[in-house]
Design an enzyme around this catalytic site. Structure first.
Site, PDB file in Angstrom:
ATOM      1  N   GLY A  13       0.806  -1.217   0.000  1.00  0.00           N
ATOM      2  CA  GLY A  13       0.000   0.000   0.000  1.00  0.00           C
ATOM      3  C   GLY A  13       0.842   1.271   0.000  1.00  0.00           C
ATOM      4  N   ILE A  15       1.597   3.816   2.348  1.00  0.00           N
ATOM      5  CA  ILE A  15       2.633   4.076   3.360  1.00  0.00           C
ATOM      6  C   ILE A  15       3.561   2.865   3.478  1.00  0.00           C
ATOM      7  CG2 ILE A  15       3.057   4.830   5.741  1.00  0.00           C
ATOM      8  CD1 ILE A  15       0.056   5.821   5.716  1.00  0.00           C
ATOM      9  N   LEU A  36      -3.695  -7.465  -1.350  1.00  0.00           N
ATOM     10  CA  LEU A  36      -3.827  -6.642  -2.566  1.00  0.00           C
ATOM     11  C   LEU A  36      -5.241  -6.083  -2.741  1.00  0.00           C
ATOM     12  CD1 LEU A  36      -1.651  -8.733  -5.093  1.00  0.00           C
ATOM     13  CD2 LEU A  36      -0.935  -6.880  -3.564  1.00  0.00           C
ATOM     14  N   PHE A  83       0.418  -2.264   8.866  1.00  0.00           N
ATOM     15  CA  PHE A  83      -0.355  -1.277   8.093  1.00  0.00           C
ATOM     16  C   PHE A  83      -1.679  -1.844   7.588  1.00  0.00           C
ATOM     17  CE2 PHE A  83       4.112   0.033   7.044  1.00  0.00           C
ATOM     18  CZ  PHE A  83       4.063   1.349   7.473  1.00  0.00           C
ATOM     19  N   SER A 127      -4.089   6.719  14.111  1.00  0.00           N
ATOM     20  CA  SER A 127      -4.480   7.880  13.312  1.00  0.00           C
ATOM     21  C   SER A 127      -4.899   9.021  14.209  1.00  0.00           C
ATOM     22  CB  SER A 127      -5.665   7.456  12.431  1.00  0.00           C
ATOM     23  OG  SER A 127      -6.282   8.581  11.855  1.00  0.00           O
ATOM     24  N   TYR A 151     -14.525   3.474  11.226  1.00  0.00           N
ATOM     25  CA  TYR A 151     -13.081   3.412  10.959  1.00  0.00           C
ATOM     26  C   TYR A 151     -12.290   3.909  12.180  1.00  0.00           C
ATOM     27  CZ  TYR A 151      -8.445   4.820   9.459  1.00  0.00           C
ATOM     28  OH  TYR A 151      -7.080   5.000   9.393  1.00  0.00           O
ATOM     29  N   LYS A 155      -9.538   2.016  15.110  1.00  0.00           N
ATOM     30  CA  LYS A 155      -8.209   2.453  15.568  1.00  0.00           C
ATOM     31  C   LYS A 155      -8.186   2.564  17.093  1.00  0.00           C
ATOM     32  CE  LYS A 155      -6.265   2.687  11.547  1.00  0.00           C
ATOM     33  NZ  LYS A 155      -5.305   1.636  11.185  1.00  0.00           N
ATOM     34  N   PHE A 180      -0.986  12.042  11.220  1.00  0.00           N
ATOM     35  CA  PHE A 180      -1.869  13.133  10.847  1.00  0.00           C
ATOM     36  C   PHE A 180      -2.217  12.936   9.355  1.00  0.00           C
ATOM     37  CE2 PHE A 180      -2.846  15.649  14.596  1.00  0.00           C
ATOM     38  CZ  PHE A 180      -2.254  14.797  15.512  1.00  0.00           C
ATOM     39  N   GLY A 296     -19.138  15.119   9.427  1.00  0.00           N
ATOM     40  CA  GLY A 296     -18.081  14.497  10.246  1.00  0.00           C
ATOM     41  C   GLY A 296     -16.760  15.240  10.229  1.00  0.00           C
TER      42      GLY A 296
END
Ligand code: NAD
Ligand code: WQD
Length: 338
Positions: A13, A15, A36, A83, A127, A151, A155, A180, A296
């Site tokens: 991906g 990052i 993938l 990740f 995040s 989501y 986290k 960030f 949001g």
């Protein structure tokens, strides 16, 4: 001799591919697992081209216990950088079970397999979304956390799971990096972010408008209580972010229990500043109009990154011009992605 090998989940991906490259440059061996779902193998081929090293890729889902066990049976890992997961806020409100399953069950499965093979070092992708709507800026790590969508909740839950685990067993070394807003691409233009379909995030949208792939940028809200009325964020170059992971791996032996760090620059830029800087740096006009706020969204969000500096010896080095230049090179050189 202890292992020098890092398992990178989600390494194909955005990052993950940049971090894999920097891990190679720092002298680590890397094994990648990725299903993938949101990437292609081509990103790793380019990492191989840039590094001159070979990446071993296992195409598997982190929820698949047998497949993951087979990878750990074959390799001894110093640490895991995790990740892999789903990351689209809007989509998470439509298919919450998928988000809970992939992000939470996936992580639990990974942790179980790590434990089984006595691998107790993990760097987790958290995040800034865990700060919800912060009462003030800049944000320090001790700010209260909350979530406004599934989501973000994944986290928060994974952070809590990791804290519980290290309270229960002091063999764990856990570093949770709260990113960030990552943008930019490797300076070669060979790897970068490849969103599928219409981009949700600002930077890929700007570069696709500039490239003529989209008509204009909709700026979500011009009436926030910010100097120009548009939302402010802490954009960080993906190479700086990846460097934070390498520094985390270097320090992880000495960091027992959980360590939670903001990874941002400490600077906030508004949407209009982003558009204008992109135009100045690239000389390309970005058509835009101000529309309703996006549900949001918050007015402003930027980091106090001092703790990462003192704990990891890490600081962001690249500025907004670098982020714009590198995003644009990647977009121009790869108009259809990988
Ligand atoms: P990405 O989608 O480019 O990378 C995630 C990778 O994980 C993809 O290659 C995908 O195919 C893989 N993957 C997804 N589910 C999987 C599964 N169940 N099993 C195996 N592989 C799986 O996303 P990214 O931007 O590189 O983000 C990496 C991590 O950082 C994610 O956990 C994301 O939530 C977190 N994060 C991202 C941002 C951001 O703005 N990009 C900000 C904060 C945190
Ligand atoms: C940035 C600014 C928008 C698109 C999201 C996730 C967060 C993290 C990073 C994973 C905001 C404005 C955007 C557009 C716009 N991801 N914007 N027009 O919302 O800060 O964070 O990505 O963890 O969890 O929520 O990033 O890039 O979507 O938006 O005006 O077409 O750009 O309103 O002010 P955000 P973003």
């Amino acid at each position: 001799m202890s292992s020098n090998k890092i398992l990178v989940t989600g390494g194909c991906g955005y990052i993950g591919s940049h971090t894999t490259l920097l891990l190679f440059e720092a002298g680590f061996d890397v094994v990648v697992v990725d299903n993938l779902a949101n990437s292609s193998k081509e990103s790793l081929r380019r990492v191989e081209q840039l590094s001159g090293k070979t990446v071993e890729l296992y195409q598997l889902d982190v929820r698949d216990n047998d497949a993951l066990t087979a990878v750990f049976a074959k390799h001894e890992f110093k640490a895991v950088i995790h990740f892999a997961g789903l990351k689209a806020v809007g989509e998470s409100t439509e298919i919450p079970l998928d988000y809970y399953d992939q992000n939470i069950s996936g992580t639990i499965n990974l942790l179980k397999v790590m434990q089984q093979f006595n691998c107790y070092q993990i760097v987790f992708s958290s995040s800034a979304t865990v700060y919800g709507d912060p009462a003030s800026v800049p944000i320090t790590e001790d700010f209260p956390t909350s979530a406004t969508n599934p989501y973000g909740r994944t986290k928060l839950f994974v952070e809590e799971i990791l804290r519980d685990l290290s309270r229960a067993d002091d063999q764990w070394h856990v570093i949770m990096l709260r990113y960030f807003n990552p943008i930019g691409a490797h300076q070669s233009g060979l790897i970068g972010e490849q969103p599928q379909g219409i981009p949700n995030n600002l930077m890929p949208f700007i570069s696709q408008v500039a490239a003529g792939k989209r008509d204009k940028l909709s700026i979500f809200g011009g009436d926030y209580s910010t100097p120009d009325g548009t939302g402010i964020r802490d954009y960080i170059h993906v190479m700086d972010l990846s460097d934070a992971h390498v520094k985390a791996i270097h320090k992880i032996d000495g960091l027992v229990g959980t360590t939670t760090l903001n990874i941002g620059t400490g600077n906030g830029y508004s949407v209009l500043e982003m558009v204008h800087t992109f135009e100045e740096v690239t000389g390309v006009f970005v058509a835009h109009e101000i529309v309703e706020r996006r549900a949001g969204d918050i007015a402003e969000c930027w980091a106090e990154p001092k703790l990462a500096s003192s704990v990891l010896g890490w600081k962001a080095k690249l500025n907004l011009n670098d982020m714009m230049t590198d995003t644009w090179r990647w977009q121009k050189d790869n108009p259809d992605g990988f």
